[in-house]
Design a protein around this motif. Structure first.
Motif, PDB file in Angstrom:
ATOM      1  N   ILE A  86     -10.353  91.094  50.467  1.00  0.00           N
ATOM      2  CA  ILE A  86     -11.077  92.053  49.627  1.00  0.00           C
ATOM      3  C   ILE A  86     -12.387  91.457  49.135  1.00  0.00           C
ATOM      4  O   ILE A  86     -13.449  92.089  49.202  1.00  0.00           O
ATOM      5  N   ASP A  87     -12.346  90.238  48.657  1.00  0.00           N
ATOM      6  CA  ASP A  87     -13.558  89.608  48.122  1.00  0.00           C
ATOM      7  C   ASP A  87     -14.595  89.297  49.195  1.00  0.00           C
ATOM      8  O   ASP A  87     -15.741  88.965  48.874  1.00  0.00           O
ATOM      9  N   ALA A  88     -14.219  89.410  50.473  1.00  0.00           N
ATOM     10  CA  ALA A  88     -15.165  89.147  51.559  1.00  0.00           C
ATOM     11  C   ALA A  88     -16.049  90.351  51.880  1.00  0.00           C
ATOM     12  O   ALA A  88     -17.019  90.217  52.638  1.00  0.00           O
ATOM     13  N   TYR A  89     -15.753  91.527  51.320  1.00  0.00           N
ATOM     14  CA  TYR A  89     -16.611  92.691  51.535  1.00  0.00           C
ATOM     15  C   TYR A  89     -17.950  92.481  50.825  1.00  0.00           C
ATOM     16  O   TYR A  89     -18.043  91.731  49.852  1.00  0.00           O
ATOM     17  N   ASP A  90     -18.964  93.183  51.305  1.00  0.00           N
ATOM     18  CA  ASP A  90     -20.266  93.092  50.637  1.00  0.00           C
ATOM     19  C   ASP A  90     -20.205  93.654  49.224  1.00  0.00           C
ATOM     20  O   ASP A  90     -20.849  93.132  48.309  1.00  0.00           O
ATOM     21  N   THR A 105      -5.534  91.052  44.567  1.00  0.00           N
ATOM     22  CA  THR A 105      -6.610  92.046  44.508  1.00  0.00           C
ATOM     23  C   THR A 105      -7.994  91.451  44.696  1.00  0.00           C
ATOM     24  O   THR A 105      -8.973  92.188  44.803  1.00  0.00           O
ATOM     25  N   GLY A 106      -8.093  90.123  44.714  1.00  0.00           N
ATOM     26  CA  GLY A 106      -9.411  89.515  44.648  1.00  0.00           C
ATOM     27  C   GLY A 106      -9.953  89.612  43.232  1.00  0.00           C
ATOM     28  O   GLY A 106      -9.313  90.191  42.339  1.00  0.00           O
ATOM     29  N   GLU A 107     -11.143  89.065  43.022  1.00  0.00           N
ATOM     30  CA  GLU A 107     -11.679  88.994  41.659  1.00  0.00           C
ATOM     31  C   GLU A 107     -13.057  89.622  41.489  1.00  0.00           C
ATOM     32  O   GLU A 107     -13.491  89.846  40.362  1.00  0.00           O
ATOM     33  N   ARG A 108     -13.738  89.922  42.575  1.00  0.00           N
ATOM     34  CA  ARG A 108     -15.100  90.442  42.443  1.00  0.00           C
ATOM     35  C   ARG A 108     -15.105  91.866  41.899  1.00  0.00           C
ATOM     36  O   ARG A 108     -14.223  92.666  42.194  1.00  0.00           O
ATOM     37  N   VAL A 109     -16.153  92.169  41.119  1.00  0.00           N
ATOM     38  CA  VAL A 109     -16.356  93.518  40.583  1.00  0.00           C
ATOM     39  C   VAL A 109     -17.837  93.850  40.753  1.00  0.00           C
ATOM     40  O   VAL A 109     -18.656  93.524  39.901  1.00  0.00           O
ATOM     41  N   ASP A 110     -18.165  94.481  41.858  1.00  0.00           N
ATOM     42  CA  ASP A 110     -19.558  94.867  42.077  1.00  0.00           C
ATOM     43  C   ASP A 110     -19.854  96.232  41.472  1.00  0.00           C
ATOM     44  O   ASP A 110     -20.910  96.444  40.876  1.00  0.00           O
TER      45      ASP A 110
END
Length: 233
Positions: A86-90, A105-110
């Protein structure tokens, strides 16, 4: 905000009166006239350092050419082991009162897409862009004033992005429930803007994440399904 005298100010006052009377479409037209004549926005009432407002075109530019995924909330995702993928998406989109788990879930929140009704810690999590959904302008403004956290986002979707599914100026599909779920709203918006080479939804095939008619649309639109992932592109 102080209104300029003359025609512009009159349109601003008319927009506020129409909104208070529940005449939403007329209010939005009057607001557009106000903005054209004055160069100001009635909806730019963000708290200090609350982020810069962006409309449809600016949000489309943020998305263009980038892979994006929308991540559901719930135990199935927390235990999925898909966090690194998930975190590998742009761009990673979270919804409502989300929580992140590195492994699941991964951690990034864009992008954080959130209903005006949603409380919880999601508003306080740092996001590049926050989209606040509400069917009525007054509801949207109340959430902007009462829930938006200063410094927690760089950009905030303006009123033109507040009800994309049912707004005739954007998607305009009134057949959906009066307030579509946040997850469906953002997925439908991404599909409509159609500028991402890859749009994946994680966890939304699980019953209970979407209304039945929304889930049916998503499953019918998906080009591929792999475990918890549905691919719209």
């Amino acid at each position: 905000m102080a209104l300029r005298p003359g025609a512009g100010g009159a349109w601003g006052l008319r927009a506020e009166a129409l909104e208070a009377d529940g005449r939403e479409e007329d209010a939005m037209h009057a607001q557009g006239r106000f903005e054209t004549l004055t160069g100001h926005r009635l909806d730019h009432e963000l708290p200090l350092d609350g982020g810069d407002p962006i409309g449809v075109d600016a949000f489309r530019a943020q998305l263009a050419g980038r892979s994006v995924c929308v991540v559901a909330n719930g135990e199935s995702m927390a235990a999925s082991g898909l966090g690194a993928e998930i975190d590998a998406y742009d761009l990673v989109v979270r919804v409502d009162s989300f929580q992140t788990h590195r492994e699941g879930t991964g951690e990034r929140v864009d992008v954080h897409a959130v209903s005006h009704r949603s409380g919880g810690p999601g508003w306080r999590r740092r996001a590049h862009t926050r989209l606040v959904f509400a069917e009525q302008p007054a509801q949207w403004r109340a959430a902007i004033r009462g829930r938006l956290v200063a410094g927690a986002q760089s950009y905030v979707g303006d009123l033109s992005l507040s009800r994309p599914v049912r707004d005739p100026a954007l998607i305009g599909e009134v057949r959906w429930a009066a307030e579509p779920t946040t997850a469906f709203t953002v997925a439908r918006l991404l599909d409509h803007l159609d500028v991402n080479p890859r749009i994946d939804l994680f966890g939304f095939a699980v019953p209970g994440q979407l209304r039945a008619e929304e889930r049916q649309w998503i499953l019918g639109r998906a080009r591929a399904r792999d475990g918890l992932r549905l691919s719209l592109r």
